[in-house]
Design a protein around this motif. Structure first.
Motif, PDB file in Angstrom:
ATOM      1  N   ILE B 353       0.852  -1.190   0.000  1.00  8.40           N
ATOM      2  CA  ILE B 353       0.000   0.000   0.000  1.00  8.40           C
ATOM      3  C   ILE B 353       0.890   1.243   0.000  1.00  8.40           C
ATOM      4  O   ILE B 353       1.825   1.328   0.794  1.00  8.40           O
ATOM      5  CB  ILE B 353      -0.916   0.019   1.248  1.00  8.40           C
ATOM      6  CG1 ILE B 353      -1.742  -1.274   1.312  1.00  8.40           C
ATOM      7  CG2 ILE B 353      -1.837   1.240   1.221  1.00  8.40           C
ATOM      8  CD1 ILE B 353      -2.491  -1.466   2.618  1.00  8.40           C
ATOM      9  N   HIS B 354       0.600   2.164  -0.900  1.00 10.40           N
ATOM     10  CA  HIS B 354       1.435   3.361  -0.976  1.00 10.40           C
ATOM     11  C   HIS B 354       1.339   4.153   0.338  1.00 10.40           C
ATOM     12  O   HIS B 354       0.248   4.333   0.878  1.00 10.40           O
ATOM     13  CB  HIS B 354       0.989   4.238  -2.146  1.00 10.40           C
ATOM     14  CG  HIS B 354       1.981   5.308  -2.497  1.00 10.40           C
ATOM     15  ND1 HIS B 354       2.111   6.456  -1.749  1.00 10.40           N
ATOM     16  CD2 HIS B 354       2.905   5.392  -3.480  1.00 10.40           C
ATOM     17  CE1 HIS B 354       3.071   7.199  -2.278  1.00 10.40           C
ATOM     18  NE2 HIS B 354       3.560   6.574  -3.333  1.00 10.40           N
ATOM     19  N   HIS B 356       1.268   7.188   0.989  1.00  7.57           N
ATOM     20  CA  HIS B 356       0.301   8.299   0.996  1.00  7.57           C
ATOM     21  C   HIS B 356      -1.113   7.815   1.260  1.00  7.57           C
ATOM     22  O   HIS B 356      -1.918   8.503   1.880  1.00  7.57           O
ATOM     23  CB  HIS B 356       0.352   9.058  -0.334  1.00  7.57           C
ATOM     24  CG  HIS B 356       1.481  10.033  -0.384  1.00  7.57           C
ATOM     25  ND1 HIS B 356       1.701  10.892  -1.417  1.00  7.57           N
ATOM     26  CD2 HIS B 356       2.462  10.285   0.508  1.00  7.57           C
ATOM     27  CE1 HIS B 356       2.762  11.626  -1.181  1.00  7.57           C
ATOM     28  NE2 HIS B 356       3.252  11.270  -0.021  1.00  7.57           N
ATOM     29  N   ASP B 357      -1.426   6.611   0.776  1.00  6.52           N
ATOM     30  CA  ASP B 357      -2.744   6.047   1.072  1.00  6.52           C
ATOM     31  C   ASP B 357      -2.835   5.692   2.557  1.00  6.52           C
ATOM     32  O   ASP B 357      -3.866   5.916   3.197  1.00  6.52           O
ATOM     33  CB  ASP B 357      -2.993   4.805   0.206  1.00  6.52           C
ATOM     34  CG  ASP B 357      -3.145   5.166  -1.276  1.00  6.52           C
ATOM     35  OD1 ASP B 357      -3.737   6.219  -1.564  1.00  6.52           O
ATOM     36  OD2 ASP B 357      -2.669   4.399  -2.127  1.00  6.52           O
ATOM     37  N   SER B 360      -3.318   8.960   4.448  1.00 17.55           N
ATOM     38  CA  SER B 360      -4.650   9.554   4.277  1.00 17.55           C
ATOM     39  C   SER B 360      -5.678   8.844   5.148  1.00 17.55           C
ATOM     40  O   SER B 360      -6.540   9.481   5.753  1.00 17.55           O
ATOM     41  CB  SER B 360      -5.097   9.470   2.815  1.00 17.55           C
ATOM     42  OG  SER B 360      -4.533  10.514   2.065  1.00 17.55           O
ATOM     43  N   ILE B 361      -5.579   7.521   5.194  1.00 17.25           N
ATOM     44  CA  ILE B 361      -6.539   6.777   6.008  1.00 17.25           C
ATOM     45  C   ILE B 361      -6.270   7.008   7.499  1.00 17.25           C
ATOM     46  O   ILE B 361      -7.198   7.200   8.289  1.00 17.25           O
ATOM     47  CB  ILE B 361      -6.516   5.277   5.650  1.00 17.25           C
ATOM     48  CG1 ILE B 361      -7.006   5.106   4.196  1.00 17.25           C
ATOM     49  CG2 ILE B 361      -7.385   4.469   6.605  1.00 17.25           C
ATOM     50  CD1 ILE B 361      -6.828   3.724   3.632  1.00 17.25           C
ATOM     51  N   SER B 364      -7.811  10.184   8.592  1.00 20.00           N
ATOM     52  CA  SER B 364      -9.244  10.133   8.863  1.00 20.00           C
ATOM     53  C   SER B 364      -9.528   9.536  10.239  1.00 20.00           C
ATOM     54  O   SER B 364     -10.616   9.690  10.785  1.00 20.00           O
ATOM     55  CB  SER B 364      -9.963   9.329   7.772  1.00 20.00           C
ATOM     56  OG  SER B 364      -9.577   7.971   7.840  1.00 20.00           O
ATOM     57  N   GLU B 365      -8.519   8.863  10.813  1.00 19.78           N
ATOM     58  CA  GLU B 365      -8.639   8.339  12.179  1.00 19.78           C
ATOM     59  C   GLU B 365      -8.012   9.291  13.203  1.00 19.78           C
ATOM     60  O   GLU B 365      -7.815   8.924  14.367  1.00 19.78           O
ATOM     61  CB  GLU B 365      -7.951   6.968  12.274  1.00 19.78           C
ATOM     62  CG  GLU B 365      -8.553   5.902  11.374  1.00 19.78           C
ATOM     63  CD  GLU B 365      -9.972   5.517  11.819  1.00 19.78           C
ATOM     64  OE1 GLU B 365     -10.174   5.297  13.017  1.00 19.78           O
ATOM     65  OE2 GLU B 365     -10.880   5.465  10.948  1.00 19.78           O
ATOM     66  N   THR B 411      -7.289  -0.571  10.273  1.00 22.22           N
ATOM     67  CA  THR B 411      -8.321   0.018   9.403  1.00 22.22           C
ATOM     68  C   THR B 411      -7.814   0.111   7.968  1.00 22.22           C
ATOM     69  O   THR B 411      -8.550  -0.171   7.020  1.00 22.22           O
ATOM     70  CB  THR B 411      -8.700   1.429   9.916  1.00 22.22           C
ATOM     71  OG1 THR B 411      -9.093   1.317  11.282  1.00 22.22           O
ATOM     72  CG2 THR B 411      -9.834   2.028   9.111  1.00 22.22           C
ATOM     73  N   ILE B 415      -9.555  -1.650   4.682  1.00 24.75           N
ATOM     74  CA  ILE B 415      -9.992  -0.936   3.484  1.00 24.75           C
ATOM     75  C   ILE B 415      -9.324  -1.522   2.227  1.00 24.75           C
ATOM     76  O   ILE B 415      -9.975  -1.749   1.215  1.00 24.75           O
ATOM     77  CB  ILE B 415      -9.694   0.582   3.612  1.00 24.75           C
ATOM     78  CG1 ILE B 415     -10.649   1.190   4.632  1.00 24.75           C
ATOM     79  CG2 ILE B 415      -9.817   1.287   2.263  1.00 24.75           C
ATOM     80  CD1 ILE B 415     -10.349   2.623   5.003  1.00 24.75           C
ATOM     81  N   PHE B 416      -8.050  -1.790   2.329  1.00 26.83           N
ATOM     82  CA  PHE B 416      -7.331  -2.275   1.141  1.00 26.83           C
ATOM     83  C   PHE B 416      -7.407  -3.777   0.989  1.00 26.83           C
ATOM     84  O   PHE B 416      -7.068  -4.317  -0.056  1.00 26.83           O
ATOM     85  CB  PHE B 416      -5.869  -1.809   1.188  1.00 26.83           C
ATOM     86  CG  PHE B 416      -5.687  -0.446   0.584  1.00 26.83           C
ATOM     87  CD1 PHE B 416      -5.308  -0.304  -0.734  1.00 26.83           C
ATOM     88  CD2 PHE B 416      -5.944   0.689   1.334  1.00 26.83           C
ATOM     89  CE1 PHE B 416      -5.169   0.955  -1.301  1.00 26.83           C
ATOM     90  CE2 PHE B 416      -5.804   1.947   0.773  1.00 26.83           C
ATOM     91  CZ  PHE B 416      -5.414   2.084  -0.542  1.00 26.83           C
TER      92      PHE B 416
END
Lengths: 127, 420
Positions: B353-354, B356-357, B360-361, B364-365, B411, B415-416
């Motif tokens: 998973i990059h 930056h992803d 970002s997630i 949101s937490e 989390t 998601i991924f």
């Protein structure tokens, strides 16, 4: 939950549309975001002034790769003027999720590559 | 500051320390803010914010010029801040502590002033693959100008410097300066600076230390380390942005030409030329950031009250806990050494998973981490990654923050999807 990562974006990321390269493409262009290393390359084949085939390859975050995938679906069959008129907002609308300022560059990398390819020439190549 | 009555002497309770930081009391995206990016910039305790406020309310004037009371008062506060800095790093002479904007400017000062005057064609500057761009790019510019060469000391599999390579360069080339970061910002490696300085000095080279990631986090004593230059930033050590320090050995600074020209740095200006002021004014052209220096002084008081040994002990504990906790998250790869030579920085990747992803997630937490190349692209290339995610800790972070990070990473995986 992270609004950014809705199912359609993750779907495009996991199963990118039009992924690959075109041998003897009429136009190829590649660019990257130096800050995060996202990279997108777009190959196009032109017929009768329209995009007959478009493929992309790349690596990077889900946002950059999913938006490039969506973009290729959006512009299949488009002509040069339509590409030139395509705006950043068109892509952001297509993504349909709020993109924070820090991630806008990721979301627009595919468009930047496509536009660079289109603006780099005065007309589609002749056959 | 909070009173820490329940903790043993020489330690502090990070949850109580956190109460001193107004910014950390807020929520983001409806979640408590978990700030894990202090390696990029630290937050400020109320005493620092109040010191800035008090300075501009009651003490602000331009320094070293006015003969009126307010200017003399501001000058005294500025000098007092410099004395606090000198004590903090055990510098023998406050005049050898030059105020600059940040560590980057301090490193540029050495490269442009010392480097231009001292590097000759055929000379070598030795750097390391652990350097921040700010200790690479100025040297690339100046060595190109002077016809000198840069060599980079590689790292081993654990992210520790290969001192055998340093020895090789010192033995086989005309090395004029060794530039090394005390703590690697991307990996958290604590480099053996005293050992490196001893070897460099034996070969006749000077030693420039980037202390941006060490001075805020552990006791740093320039005399014990026996180095020649130390650069650091105020904003990473609870102080304001816009103030940093270059400490240099006095006789070296005195022999160096000025970096920037202007007011305050001259003795006399004629149309034929100028002569330079004494240290530190020679390197402080123009109106300095007096208020920020005063704020840095307040930050130093705060850190001194906590005790830098206690700060280091706290970070040693929290990084050990973080390494243990993150290792339990499936798909996590950790970078950097595990051991006593590891500072409060944890670089990691999660599956493919990059970063930056991931960031970002996590955002949101409510969890703020850094993702990217950490201004250390040569190191990222060496590690074979485009970027990493990085959590970094400071005095206000507790195990609770580590738990929130580990939970938020679950989390990300949800998601991924596993094996994403």
């Amino acid at each position: 939950m992270a609004d950014l990562y809705r199912e359609n974006i993750l779907d495009h990321y996991r199963n990118p549309r039009n992924y690959g390269t075109i041998e003897n493409a009429d136009i190829s262009y590649e660019d990257s975001n130096p800050l995060c290393g996202d990279r997108v390359r777009i190959d196009m084949r032109i017929e009768d002034g329209k995009i007959a085939e478009i493929k992309f390859t790349g690596r990077g975050c889900a946002i950059s790769q999913a938006s490039a995938s969506m973009l290729t679906e959006m512009v299949e069959g488009a002509d040069l003027d339509e590409i030139r008129e395509l705006s950043a907002q068109d892509i952001l609308d297509e993504l349909g999720v709020p993109i924070s300022p820090a991630r806008v560059k990721c979301a627009l990398l595919g468009l930047k590559v496509l536009k660079s390819a289109a603006y780099g020439i005065t007309d589609w190549p002749e056959h | 500051m909070s009173t820490h009555t329940t903790t043993p002497p020489g330690t502090f309770d990070a949850r109580q320390v956190k109460q001193d930081f107004p910014i950390l009391q807020q929520t983001v995206h409806g979640k408590p803010l978990t700030y894990l990016d202090s390696a990029a910039s630290s937050q400020k305790p109320l005493v620092v914010i109040e010191a800035l406020d008090a300075y501009y309310r009651a003490s602000n004037a331009n320094i070293h010029r006015g003969v009126y009371w307010l200017s003399e008062h501001a000058t005294a506060l500025y000098d007092e801040a410099r004395e606090k800095v000198a004590r903090f790093i055990n510098a023998p002479d406050p005049r050898s502590c030059v105020f600059v904007r940040n560590a980057t400017e301090a490193l540029n000062l050495v490269a442009y002033s010392w480097g231009r005057a001292n590097l000759e064609p055929g000379d070598t500057v030795v750097l390391t693959l652990l350097e921040h761009h700010s200790n690479i790019v100025p040297w690339q510019i100046v060595t190109a100008e002077r016809g000198a060469t840069i060599r980079y000391v590689d790292i081993d599999h654990d992210g520790r410097l290969r001192l055998d390579q340093l020895d090789h360069y010192l033995r086989t080339e005309r090395v004029k300066l060794v530039g090394v970061t005390h703590v690697a910002n991307a990996l958290g490696t604590i480099n053996p600076v005293a050992e490196i300085a001893a070897r460099a000095h034996a070969a006749g080279a000077l030693v420039l230390v980037d202390g941006a990631q060490s001075v805020p986090h552990m006791p740093v004593d320039v005399q014990a380390l026996d180095v020649d230059f130390l650069a650091f930033s105020g904003h990473k050590m609870l102080g304001p942005m816009g103030i940093g320090v270059l400490w240099g050995r006095r006789e070296i600074l005195e022999a160096m030409p000025p970096f920037l020209g202007g007011g305050d740095m001259i003795r006399e200006v004629t149309t034929c030329g100028s002569t330079w002021a004494d240290l530190p004014a020679k390197f402080e052209a123009g109106t300095p950031s007096v208020g920020d220096a005063v704020g840095l002084g307040a930050a130093i008081d705060y850190l001194t009250a906590l005790g830098m040994d206690a700060v280091r002990a706290h970070e040693r504990e929290i990084v050990a806990y973080a390494l243990e906790r993150l290792a339990q998250v499936p798909g996590v790869t950790l970078y950097g050494p595990t051991g006593e030579d590891r500072a409060g920085v944890v670089s990691f990747t999660l599956d493919d998973i990059h970063p930056h992803d991931i960031a970002s997630i996590l955002d949101s937490e409510g969890v703020a981490i850094r993702a990217g190349h950490h201004c250390a692209q040569p190191l990222m290339d060496r590690l074979g990654v485009v970027a990493t995610a990085r959590a970094s800790f400071y005095v206000y972070n507790s195990e609770e923050d580590v738990d929130r990070l580990a939970d938020a990473l679950q989390t990300v995986r949800r998601i991924f999807g596993p094996g994403a």
